[in-house]
Design a protein around this motif. Structure first.
Motif: not given
Length: 329
Positions: A64-65, A72-73, A98-100, A135-136
């Motif tokens: 998805a990412v 995504q967080m 966790i930041l993806l 998201s940005n």
């Protein structure tokens, strides 16, 4: 795994897809804030952010990412009072965010610049400036000494420092396990010698190699105050020439293999800075190349972690004697 290894994989592996970064921790966690992991297109990964309890779940976010090309967080609340399903039985027990991020576009460009900076021995900060939640993201690189005045709630800063470099002078058989161990614990290893037949990628596959005589090596290596240097060619004149050359620089560590008497003779007329260690290694009663490598790498780790002991020049694997693999002097 060191952040440098992650960057190396980003640079060289087209399979790199999503970077996972721990940006917030509350309570106990296996890895601290700043830990990174790289998720690959083939469902493999590099690095870790838990003792194995989160990696499989994180991998499920990869498609998805990557397809959305949006960060995504992901939050894991493993505090026992709040979530008995996770709990401390998995070795965590804290709150982790966790930041993806997809490894593409602006992030990829900045990561490659960071890698190039580290290769030059330069530290650098990567700033993530968030908008619309997570998201940005806008990415900015800056010097570690720069004052980051952005609202702390909308920015996350990652500090990247060069992988500590260990330079091994001498390519006798006892240098092989030393180089291997130093690489395995997170050092960047450079093996140097004047004999090309012994100093090559076949004998030291995970290390960089430099072939030149001692006088030329000092100039070619471009030594700095973060370097660790180990002298172990077992040829007195070559060792002495190299030592005299490197001591004109300021180092983080200089370890000399051999007996105290041999080294004292080598150091005649030279000052003894506090980063000089001889005989090299921690005093663990080591014998043979592998055990000697353990004692030396243990000392490198101790210095890297800032753990001090008394009598630096005498805290050796071979106090008052030659290390087994050295010639007697």
């Amino acid at each position: 795994m060191e952040a440098y290894d992650i960057l190396q994989a980003v640079e060289s592996n087209a399979q790199a897809r999503v970077l996972a970064t721990v940006i917030h921790v509350e309570g106990h966690a296996y890895r601290k804030q700043g830990a990174v992991m790289l998720l690959m297109a083939d469902e493999s990964s590099l690095g870790s952010i838990s003792p194995g309890c989160l990696e499989a779940d994180l991998s499920a976010y990869l498609p998805a990412v990557w397809e959305s090309q949006k960060p995504q967080m992901v939050e894991y609340d493993m505090r026992p009072a709040d979530d008995f399903g996770w709990g401390e039985t998995i070795g965590c027990g804290g709150l982790i965010r966790i930041l993806l991020e997809p490894v593409a576009g602006e992030l990829l460009v900045n990561l490659l610049v960071v890698k190039a900076s580290l290769d030059r021995g330069e530290a650098v900060q990567l700033l993530r400036i968030f908008s619309d939640g997570y998201s940005n993201i806008t990415y900015t690189l800056c010097d570690p000494n720069d004052d980051v005045s952005t609202d702390r709630h909308s920015v996350y800063t990652s500090l990247f420092t060069p992988k500590p470099r260990v330079i091994v002078f001498g390519t006798n058989p006892d240098a092989i396990p030393l180089a291997q161990m130093a690489v395995s614990v997170g050092f960047r290893v450079v093996v140097a010698d004047w004999r090309e037949a012994f100093c090559n990628a076949e004998r030291f596959p995970e290390s960089e190699t430099v072939v030149a005589f001692p006088e030329q090596l000092v100039e070619q290596l471009k030594l700095n105050a973060q370097d660790y240097v180990i002298v172990m060619s077992h040829q007195f004149e070559k060792d002495a020439a190299f030592v005299r050359g490197v001591m004109e620089s300021s180092l983080h560590y200089l370890g000399i293999m051999g007996s105290r008497d041999r080294t004292e003779k080598m150091l005649e007329g030279l000052e003894r800075p506090d980063w000089l260690h001889y005989p090299v290694g921690l005093n663990i009663g080591s014998e043979g190349p592998v055990e000697n490598a353990v004692s030396i790498v243990a000392e490198l780790i101790r210095i890297k972690r800032g753990v001090r002991t008394t009598g630096e020049w005498g805290s050796s694997a071979a106090m008052g004697r030659d290390i087994q693999s050295c010639r007697p002097w």
